[in-house]
Motif scaffolding. Structure first.
Motif, PDB file in Angstrom:
ATOM      1  N   MET A  70      -1.820  11.616   1.755  1.00 25.18           N
ATOM      2  CA  MET A  70      -1.907  12.222   0.880  1.00 25.18           C
ATOM      3  C   MET A  70      -0.622  12.149   0.010  1.00 25.18           C
ATOM      4  O   MET A  70      -0.102  12.715  -0.812  1.00 25.18           O
ATOM      5  N   ASP A  71      -0.428  13.107   0.855  1.00 24.16           N
ATOM      6  CA  ASP A  71       0.844  14.311   0.770  1.00 24.16           C
ATOM      7  C   ASP A  71       1.936  12.973   1.012  1.00 24.16           C
ATOM      8  O   ASP A  71       3.044  13.866   0.205  1.00 24.16           O
ATOM      9  N   ARG A  72       1.975  12.438   1.744  1.00 26.96           N
ATOM     10  CA  ARG A  72       3.637  10.955   1.442  1.00 26.96           C
ATOM     11  C   ARG A  72       3.482  10.561   0.442  1.00 26.96           C
ATOM     12  O   ARG A  72       5.194  10.232  -0.289  1.00 26.96           O
ATOM     13  N   ILE A  73       2.213   9.316  -0.291  1.00 28.97           N
ATOM     14  CA  ILE A  73       1.969   9.698  -2.138  1.00 28.97           C
ATOM     15  C   ILE A  73       2.803  10.766  -2.441  1.00 28.97           C
ATOM     16  O   ILE A  73       3.431   9.947  -3.412  1.00 28.97           O
ATOM     17  N   LYS A  74       1.922  11.484  -3.180  1.00 28.52           N
ATOM     18  CA  LYS A  74       3.000  12.971  -3.838  1.00 28.52           C
ATOM     19  C   LYS A  74       4.089  12.887  -3.770  1.00 28.52           C
ATOM     20  O   LYS A  74       4.945  13.354  -4.505  1.00 28.52           O
ATOM     21  N   LYS A  75       5.440  13.186  -2.106  1.00 25.66           N
ATOM     22  CA  LYS A  75       6.395  13.557  -2.103  1.00 25.66           C
ATOM     23  C   LYS A  75       7.199  12.320  -2.564  1.00 25.66           C
ATOM     24  O   LYS A  75       8.233  12.022  -2.965  1.00 25.66           O
ATOM     25  N   GLU A  76       6.449  10.734  -1.755  1.00 24.53           N
ATOM     26  CA  GLU A  76       7.644   9.752  -1.495  1.00 24.53           C
ATOM     27  C   GLU A  76       7.628   8.523  -2.041  1.00 24.53           C
ATOM     28  O   GLU A  76       8.414   7.442  -2.083  1.00 24.53           O
ATOM     29  N   GLY A  99      -6.726   2.989  10.254  1.00 24.87           N
ATOM     30  CA  GLY A  99      -6.824   2.360   9.641  1.00 24.87           C
ATOM     31  C   GLY A  99      -7.321   2.281   8.182  1.00 24.87           C
ATOM     32  O   GLY A  99      -8.113   1.132   7.881  1.00 24.87           O
ATOM     33  N   GLU A 100      -6.979   2.981   7.530  1.00 25.76           N
ATOM     34  CA  GLU A 100      -7.520   3.390   5.708  1.00 25.76           C
ATOM     35  C   GLU A 100      -6.176   3.250   4.764  1.00 25.76           C
ATOM     36  O   GLU A 100      -5.129   3.036   4.967  1.00 25.76           O
ATOM     37  N   LEU A 101      -7.052   2.602   4.324  1.00 27.40           N
ATOM     38  CA  LEU A 101      -5.514   1.494   2.732  1.00 27.40           C
ATOM     39  C   LEU A 101      -5.576   3.249   1.813  1.00 27.40           C
ATOM     40  O   LEU A 101      -6.578   2.827   0.784  1.00 27.40           O
ATOM     41  N   VAL A 102      -4.350   3.815   1.252  1.00 25.51           N
ATOM     42  CA  VAL A 102      -4.221   4.754   0.652  1.00 25.51           C
ATOM     43  C   VAL A 102      -3.735   4.195  -0.151  1.00 25.51           C
ATOM     44  O   VAL A 102      -2.185   4.131   0.152  1.00 25.51           O
ATOM     45  N   ASN A 103      -4.045   4.573  -2.108  1.00 27.51           N
ATOM     46  CA  ASN A 103      -3.700   3.917  -3.104  1.00 27.51           C
ATOM     47  C   ASN A 103      -3.250   4.622  -4.231  1.00 27.51           C
ATOM     48  O   ASN A 103      -4.713   5.142  -4.168  1.00 27.51           O
ATOM     49  N   ILE A 104      -2.762   5.549  -5.077  1.00 28.47           N
ATOM     50  CA  ILE A 104      -2.815   5.893  -6.193  1.00 28.47           C
ATOM     51  C   ILE A 104      -2.080   4.717  -7.244  1.00 28.47           C
ATOM     52  O   ILE A 104      -0.543   4.446  -7.125  1.00 28.47           O
ATOM     53  N   VAL A 164       6.695  -0.101   8.030  1.00 29.38           N
ATOM     54  CA  VAL A 164       6.198   0.885   9.035  1.00 29.38           C
ATOM     55  C   VAL A 164       6.714   2.399   8.793  1.00 29.38           C
ATOM     56  O   VAL A 164       6.165   3.383   9.072  1.00 29.38           O
ATOM     57  N   ASN A 165       7.504   2.612   7.709  1.00 27.43           N
ATOM     58  CA  ASN A 165       7.597   3.733   6.933  1.00 27.43           C
ATOM     59  C   ASN A 165       6.349   4.396   6.163  1.00 27.43           C
ATOM     60  O   ASN A 165       6.292   5.440   5.873  1.00 27.43           O
ATOM     61  N   LYS A 166       5.481   3.257   6.306  1.00 31.28           N
ATOM     62  CA  LYS A 166       4.228   4.079   5.245  1.00 31.28           C
ATOM     63  C   LYS A 166       3.451   4.887   6.277  1.00 31.28           C
ATOM     64  O   LYS A 166       1.852   4.789   5.774  1.00 31.28           O
ATOM     65  N   ILE A 167       3.086   4.150   7.339  1.00 32.31           N
ATOM     66  CA  ILE A 167       2.181   4.630   8.160  1.00 32.31           C
ATOM     67  C   ILE A 167       1.919   6.279   8.883  1.00 32.31           C
ATOM     68  O   ILE A 167       2.765   6.620   8.384  1.00 32.31           O
ATOM     69  N   THR A 223       0.563  -0.877   0.132  1.00 34.95           N
ATOM     70  CA  THR A 223       0.122   0.235   0.130  1.00 34.95           C
ATOM     71  C   THR A 223       0.840   1.306  -0.173  1.00 34.95           C
ATOM     72  O   THR A 223       2.060   1.214   0.900  1.00 34.95           O
ATOM     73  N   ASN A 224       0.269   2.665  -0.457  1.00 37.01           N
ATOM     74  CA  ASN A 224       1.390   2.956  -0.658  1.00 37.01           C
ATOM     75  C   ASN A 224       1.435   4.354   0.559  1.00 37.01           C
ATOM     76  O   ASN A 224       2.214   5.178   1.234  1.00 37.01           O
ATOM     77  N   ALA A 225       0.289   3.949   1.678  1.00 32.10           N
ATOM     78  CA  ALA A 225       0.224   4.558   3.028  1.00 32.10           C
ATOM     79  C   ALA A 225      -1.319   4.103   3.533  1.00 32.10           C
ATOM     80  O   ALA A 225      -1.887   3.275   2.952  1.00 32.10           O
ATOM     81  N   LEU A 226      -0.977   3.859   4.888  1.00 36.83           N
ATOM     82  CA  LEU A 226      -1.814   3.416   5.855  1.00 36.83           C
ATOM     83  C   LEU A 226      -1.975   4.437   7.286  1.00 36.83           C
ATOM     84  O   LEU A 226      -1.087   4.668   7.464  1.00 36.83           O
ATOM     85  N   THR A 227      -3.381   4.609   7.699  1.00 34.98           N
ATOM     86  CA  THR A 227      -3.220   5.768   8.308  1.00 34.98           C
ATOM     87  C   THR A 227      -4.009   5.116   9.656  1.00 34.98           C
ATOM     88  O   THR A 227      -3.493   4.071   9.512  1.00 34.98           O
TER      89      THR A 227
END
Length: 203
Positions: A140-146, A101-106, A129-132, A94-98
């Motif tokens: 969304m910020d993490r996905i767009k930057k990292e 408990g939400e899985l966020v992907n682009i 753990v870097n994706k939490i 997953t690109n990010a995990l809040t």
């Protein structure tokens, strides 16, 4: 396991998504081999986490049919994506995990994210753990930057982010931010699990 991860796991399970924590990738791999023991066909969605773990090699050595479009010639990729989407088990990240408990992907094509909620019988999402992230905004910020810029650069795409290292919300022909999906709760037709790994993995 620290308090933050306990909160994430608790919130995932409130959303009916079983979750486990593994200190190392090796521990996670053992559990994946156990989970896939009785299944022959394994699909994989584009994932640097899985590539770094070399899970595809381990599974192939266990006599599994591994369907991953990263491993085949360009003319075979569409068919391989379809085979992955209909596999017994689908592995991805997953690109990010809040923390909630939400899985966020682009996604660029959408095959990876669609496989997370419809098609395969069982889906296992691996998350370093870097994706939490704290919330949806920071996710969304993490996905767009990292996530997206280094991935675009890796793929050699002619997008602004591959050059500047940051999202410009471009309209490039090779834009990869085309499909955004948030999994808020367990999808109805899929046995979805999340494995959190106590390492920095993937983008």
């Amino acid at each position: 396991m620290n308090e933050r991860i306990k909160i994430v796991i608790n919130n995932l399970e409130k959303r009916k998504i079983p979750a486990k924590y593994f200190s190392t990738r090796e521990e996670a791999e053992k559990e994946i081999l156990r989970e896939t023991k009785n299944f022959k066909n394994i699909g994989i969605g584009g994932s640097m986490t899985i590539m770094e773990m070399k899970l595809h090699e381990t599974l192939a050595n266990k006599d599994k049919n591994v369907y991953w479009h990263w491993l085949v010639e360009p003319e075979e990729r569409d068919e391989t994506r379809r085979q992955a989407a209909n596999a017994d088990v689908y592995l991805t990240s997953t690109n990010a995990l809040t923390e909630n408990g939400e899985l966020v992907n682009i996604d660029g094509m959408g095959n990876r994210v669609s496989g997370m909620y419809y098609g395969p019988k069982k889906v296992i999402v691996l998350c370093g753990v870097n994706k939490i992230c704290h919330d949806l905004v920071s996710a969304m910020d993490r996905i767009k930057k990292e996530a997206c810029p280094p991935n675009a650069k890796r793929l050699g795409l002619k997008t602004p982010c591959s050059i500047t290292g940051s999202c410009n919300d471009c309209l490039s022909e090779e834009r990869m931010c085309n499909v955004t999906v948030i999994i808020n709760h367990k999808p109805m037709a899929v046995d979805l699990k999340v494995y959190i790994i106590g390492e920095s993995l993937g983008y």
